[in-house]
Design a protein around this motif. Structure first.
Motif, PDB file in Angstrom:
ATOM      1  N   UNK A  96     -19.487   9.017  10.510  1.00 14.75           N
ATOM      2  CA  UNK A  96     -19.808  10.441  10.551  1.00 14.75           C
ATOM      3  C   UNK A  96     -19.738  11.032   9.151  1.00 14.75           C
ATOM      4  N   UNK A  97     -20.046  12.325   9.065  1.00 17.64           N
ATOM      5  CA  UNK A  97     -19.996  13.039   7.792  1.00 17.64           C
ATOM      6  C   UNK A  97     -18.913  14.103   7.875  1.00 17.64           C
ATOM      7  N   UNK A  98     -17.968  14.048   6.915  1.00 16.95           N
ATOM      8  CA  UNK A  98     -16.809  14.940   6.940  1.00 16.95           C
ATOM      9  C   UNK A  98     -16.530  15.472   5.537  1.00 16.95           C
TER      10      UNK A  98
ATOM     11  N   UNK B 103     -11.864  19.842  -5.674  1.00 18.30           N
ATOM     12  CA  UNK B 103     -13.283  19.871  -5.319  1.00 18.30           C
ATOM     13  C   UNK B 103     -13.483  19.356  -3.891  1.00 18.30           C
ATOM     14  N   UNK B 104     -14.306  20.075  -3.138  1.00 21.09           N
ATOM     15  CA  UNK B 104     -14.649  19.661  -1.777  1.00 21.09           C
ATOM     16  C   UNK B 104     -15.964  18.902  -1.813  1.00 21.09           C
ATOM     17  N   UNK B 105     -15.972  17.722  -1.225  1.00 22.14           N
ATOM     18  CA  UNK B 105     -17.206  16.936  -1.146  1.00 22.14           C
ATOM     19  C   UNK B 105     -17.506  16.612   0.313  1.00 22.14           C
ATOM     20  N   UNK B 106     -18.760  16.282   0.563  1.00 21.51           N
ATOM     21  CA  UNK B 106     -19.158  15.795   1.883  1.00 21.51           C
ATOM     22  C   UNK B 106     -19.220  14.269   1.819  1.00 21.51           C
ATOM     23  N   UNK B 107     -18.456  13.615   2.691  1.00 18.68           N
ATOM     24  CA  UNK B 107     -18.352  12.155   2.673  1.00 18.68           C
ATOM     25  C   UNK B 107     -18.881  11.566   3.978  1.00 18.68           C
ATOM     26  N   UNK B 108     -19.843  10.661   3.836  1.00 21.89           N
ATOM     27  CA  UNK B 108     -20.324   9.892   4.990  1.00 21.89           C
ATOM     28  C   UNK B 108     -19.462   8.643   5.082  1.00 21.89           C
TER      29      UNK B 108
ATOM     30  N   UNK C 229      -7.541   0.620   9.751  1.00 20.84           N
ATOM     31  CA  UNK C 229      -8.985   0.833   9.719  1.00 20.84           C
ATOM     32  C   UNK C 229      -9.441   0.673   8.270  1.00 20.84           C
ATOM     33  N   UNK C 230     -10.517  -0.078   8.080  1.00 22.41           N
ATOM     34  CA  UNK C 230     -11.111  -0.183   6.755  1.00 22.41           C
ATOM     35  C   UNK C 230     -12.273   0.810   6.706  1.00 22.41           C
ATOM     36  N   UNK C 231     -12.327   1.594   5.647  1.00 28.87           N
ATOM     37  CA  UNK C 231     -13.263   2.715   5.553  1.00 28.87           C
ATOM     38  C   UNK C 231     -14.151   2.549   4.321  1.00 28.87           C
ATOM     39  N   UNK C 232     -15.450   2.726   4.530  1.00 33.57           N
ATOM     40  CA  UNK C 232     -16.421   2.746   3.436  1.00 33.57           C
ATOM     41  C   UNK C 232     -16.946   4.169   3.312  1.00 33.57           C
ATOM     42  N   UNK C 233     -16.930   4.701   2.079  1.00 32.54           N
ATOM     43  CA  UNK C 233     -17.278   6.114   1.858  1.00 32.54           C
ATOM     44  C   UNK C 233     -18.528   6.219   1.002  1.00 32.54           C
ATOM     45  N   UNK C 234     -19.414   7.118   1.399  1.00 35.77           N
ATOM     46  CA  UNK C 234     -20.602   7.433   0.611  1.00 35.77           C
ATOM     47  C   UNK C 234     -20.630   8.943   0.395  1.00 35.77           C
ATOM     48  N   UNK C 235     -20.503   9.373  -0.852  1.00 36.67           N
ATOM     49  CA  UNK C 235     -20.515  10.802  -1.171  1.00 36.67           C
ATOM     50  C   UNK C 235     -21.945  11.324  -1.033  1.00 36.67           C
ATOM     51  N   UNK C 236     -22.172  12.172  -0.045  1.00 40.76           N
ATOM     52  CA  UNK C 236     -23.526  12.679   0.225  1.00 40.76           C
ATOM     53  C   UNK C 236     -23.637  14.159  -0.135  1.00 40.76           C
ATOM     54  N   UNK C 237     -22.717  14.651  -0.958  1.00 42.34           N
ATOM     55  CA  UNK C 237     -22.718  16.071  -1.322  1.00 42.34           C
ATOM     56  C   UNK C 237     -24.043  16.492  -1.933  1.00 42.34           C
ATOM     57  N   UNK C 238     -24.507  15.747  -2.931  1.00 40.81           N
ATOM     58  CA  UNK C 238     -25.756  16.106  -3.611  1.00 40.81           C
ATOM     59  C   UNK C 238     -26.946  15.972  -2.672  1.00 40.81           C
ATOM     60  N   UNK C 239     -26.903  14.969  -1.818  1.00 39.93           N
ATOM     61  CA  UNK C 239     -28.007  14.779  -0.871  1.00 39.93           C
ATOM     62  C   UNK C 239     -28.099  15.947   0.098  1.00 39.93           C
ATOM     63  N   UNK C 240     -26.931  16.373   0.617  1.00 38.02           N
ATOM     64  CA  UNK C 240     -26.922  17.517   1.533  1.00 38.02           C
ATOM     65  C   UNK C 240     -27.345  18.795   0.815  1.00 38.02           C
ATOM     66  N   UNK C 241     -26.906  18.948  -0.433  1.00 40.14           N
ATOM     67  CA  UNK C 241     -27.300  20.118  -1.218  1.00 40.14           C
ATOM     68  C   UNK C 241     -28.820  20.149  -1.392  1.00 40.14           C
TER      69      UNK C 241
END
Length: 335
Positions: free
Chosen positions: A217-219, A227-232, A246-258
């Motif tokens: 999900x995106x959180x 700084x607040x970022x949107x992380x997928x 839990x192993x977690x993979x993060x993709x910063x989608x802040x710029x994409x959402x912007x």
């Protein structure tokens, strides 16, 4: 009985000729043409291992050698054996020392008085197989570590029960601004905005009840600098040091959402321009066309003619205002 045809290279470190002969008989009883090498003391064993130890499958070690014995002998053989399985052969039944020996890293501890061809061969097989599985596990852990640390995207493992970080990769350290040591004192709650915590608690409750669930999900996440970022995120269950995690993979989608929001905003303005062209713009144009028709195709008094011209001027000014508004919105889109 059919003998094992596999190749076994066995180093026997034993100074007693009778014991060595018995061990040799036991091995030849179970293995077809075993390669057996003898060292009569620690020094000979050390020299052999340094010169050709890489080719040995297992070491059979007597605990009482002329130049070294006991725990000191075990420790030094372990240090030079390069991980080769070591089976202790002794004539002294000492349960406490046998446990101690196993804890030091030997593969097995056998009493010479109870030794048989079958029990010795089984111990050799089990020791070699355990070593093989151990190496496979180490290789698997190394691959996991390499994939984890070399990932260009932030990754971490957290305890599903305490929510504490168990491990983080270098990309996470760089991206979020916390040091490795800081991460390990934190929980995943501390990288979420306070107002988002109730939603996080719901997600964790779901994952605790269904540990095998793949989750994504995106959180919103918080960096160390605020700084607040949107992380997928994508996460899966994992066992780390016997801890459910839990192993977690993060993709910063802040710029994409912007970027998406900017596109949506521009589309909204384009729709407003289209509406103006189809509705607002048409009204003054339609009035102008009607007034021109009345002024040119009908006989009008001077007063009526002047009135038509005033209304035309009003419509032209209204049309100019609409055009300026459309031009302004077009400029906003280009910015």
């Amino acid at each position: 009985m059919e003998k094992d045809n596999n190749i076994y290279r066995i180093l026997v470190i034993e100074d007693n000729p009778g014991d060595f002969a018995l061990i040799e008989d036991f091995l030849e009883d179970q293995i077809y043409l075993p390669e057996i090498f003898q060292a009569k003391n620690f020094k000979e064993g050390e020299q052999f291992l340094k010169e050709t130890g890489w080719a040995i499958n297992v070491i059979l070690l007597d605990l009482s050698l002329p130049d070294k014995s006991g725990e000191e002998l075990i420790t030094e053989i372990l240090a030079i054996s390069s991980g080769i399985p070591i089976i202790i052969l002794t004539g002294y039944p000492d349960v406490a020392f046998s446990v101690r020996s196993l804890s030091l890293g030997v593969a097995d501890y056998l009493l010479k008085d109870d030794l048989t061809a079958s029990s010795l061969f089984k111990s050799i097989l089990y020791s070699i197989e355990r070593k093989k599985k151990s190496l496979e596990l180490e290789e698997s852990q190394k691959r996991y570590s390499d994939l984890f640390q070399l990932s260009p995207q932030p990754m971490w493992v957290y305890d599903i029960n305490t929510l504490r970080f168990l491990n983080v990769n270098n990309a996470a350290i760089r991206h979020y601004g916390y040091s490795y040591e800081e991460f390990l004192t934190m929980t995943i709650r501390e990288i979420r905005p306070v107002e988002d915590l109730p939603k996080l608690d719901e997600q964790i409750s779901l994952l605790r009840n269904k540990t095998d669930v793949h989750y994504g999900g995106i959180f919103r996440h918080c960096k160390k600098n605020g700084e607040i970022i949107w992380a997928e995120i994508q996460s899966n269950a994992i066992q780390l040091d016997n801890i459910d995690g839990r192993v977690v993979l993060v993709n910063d989608v802040t710029e994409r959402l912007k970027y998406i929001l900017e596109i949506e905003d521009k589309n909204k303005k384009l729709r407003e321009i289209a509406w103006m062209q189809s509705h607002v713009f048409r009204a003054p144009v339609a009035r102008l066309m009607s007034l021109i028709d009345l002024a040119t195709n009908y006989e009008n008094t001077e007063v009526e003619q002047r009135e038509f011209l005033d209304k035309m001027l009003t419509s032209v000014k209204e049309l100019d205002t609409v055009i300026r508004c459309i031009a302004g919105k077009t400029d906003e889109i280009d910015q």
